[in-house]
Design an enzyme around this catalytic site. Structure first.
Site, PDB file in Angstrom:
ATOM      1  N   GLY A  53      34.488 104.958  14.898  1.00 11.92           N
ATOM      2  CA  GLY A  53      33.634 104.199  15.793  1.00 11.92           C
ATOM      3  C   GLY A  53      32.464 103.616  15.023  1.00 11.92           C
ATOM      4  N   CYS A  54      31.298 103.583  15.623  1.00  7.59           N
ATOM      5  CA  CYS A  54      30.110 103.024  14.980  1.00  7.59           C
ATOM      6  C   CYS A  54      29.859 103.675  13.630  1.00  7.59           C
ATOM      7  CB  CYS A  54      28.902 103.216  15.884  1.00  7.59           C
ATOM      8  SG  CYS A  54      27.360 102.694  15.126  1.00  7.59           S
ATOM      9  N   PHE A  55      29.845 102.861  12.578  1.00 13.55           N
ATOM     10  CA  PHE A  55      29.679 103.439  11.239  1.00 13.55           C
ATOM     11  C   PHE A  55      28.285 104.018  11.014  1.00 13.55           C
ATOM     12  CE2 PHE A  55      30.010  98.666   9.895  1.00 13.55           C
ATOM     13  CZ  PHE A  55      28.808  98.349  10.514  1.00 13.55           C
ATOM     14  N   TYR A 198      20.419 104.709  20.486  1.00 11.71           N
ATOM     15  CA  TYR A 198      21.793 104.223  20.586  1.00 11.71           C
ATOM     16  C   TYR A 198      22.764 105.398  20.698  1.00 11.71           C
ATOM     17  CZ  TYR A 198      26.423 103.083  18.939  1.00 11.71           C
ATOM     18  OH  TYR A 198      27.787 103.022  18.818  1.00 11.71           O
TER      19      TYR A 198
END
Length: 214
Positions: A53-55, A198
């Site tokens: 997912g989000c690095f 986030y």
């Protein structure tokens, strides 16, 4: 014939001296060889590529591990050369958001990297990760050789048994890695407040806690 006793006394001393010198040189050579081998071992590096997912969120767990030299966010698995974040996030390039982990195999094994990978992803989600949806956010393991492939497949099988669910994480051959833009690198360190907001708002930690009890 008179035997030279002084000469006889000198013989063992001479031999002993030669032996000590030779032994000392041998010991020095062995120590030098051992130090050289140790130096070579400590300087050996390997690379592993993971998609979770989000690095941004995949760098911190690896950065904390002893034996990990460096992590780098980027893109891999697609066909477009030198893709941009905008292209990848649009889902039109075939790339995954990934991290490349450079590590010392003498200090941390590929198996240990995999164990850390699993507890930082949702392996049963095949449509993305957490609040990030789309193929570019799917979880995946990119192997470089047959040994890594076998280790990854065995690891995935064990995770499936542990969770008693079908594992969606893909195991794929390594493709070209493209580093992400500079502002993405070490984002959690450069922008800690935004990063934490986030991560929390995306539901990542809640889901990981439900899955792994973190």
């Amino acid at each position: 014939m008179k035997f030279d006793t002084d000469y006889a006394k000198r013989i063992p001393k001479s031999i002993s001296l030669q032996f000590l010198v030779m032994f000392g040189l041998f010991g020095f050579s062995m120590n030098s060889w051992a130090e050289d081998q140790s130096s070579k071992s400590s300087s050996t590096t390997a690379e592993a590529i993971f998609a979770g997912g989000c690095f941004w969120c995949m760098e911190p767990p690896y950065d904390k591990k002893d034996g990990v030299i460096e992590t780098q966010s980027g893109y891999s698995g697609g066909a477009v050369v030198n893709p941009t974040y905008e292209q990848v996030s649009a889902g039109n390039t075939g790339h995954y958001e990934v991290i490349r982990v450079r590590y010392n195999p003498g200090k941390i094994s590929y198996q240990e990297l995999l164990e850390l990978f699993w507890v930082n992803v949702d392996p049963v989600d095949g449509d993305g990760q957490f609040c990030d949806r789309g193929d570019q956010y799917r979880s995946g393991i990119f192997y470089s050789n047959d040994e890594e492939k076998k280790i990854a497949e065995n690891s995935r099988e064990q995770i499936g048994k542990k969770l008693n669910q079908k594992i969606a994480t893909e195991i794929l051959p390594t493709k070209e890695f493209y580093p992400a833009e500079d502002y993405h690198q070490d984002y959690y360190q450069k922008n800690p407040i935004r990063y934490k907001f986030y991560r929390g708002s995306c539901g990542r930690d809640n889901r990981l806690n439900n899955l792994w009890g973190k």
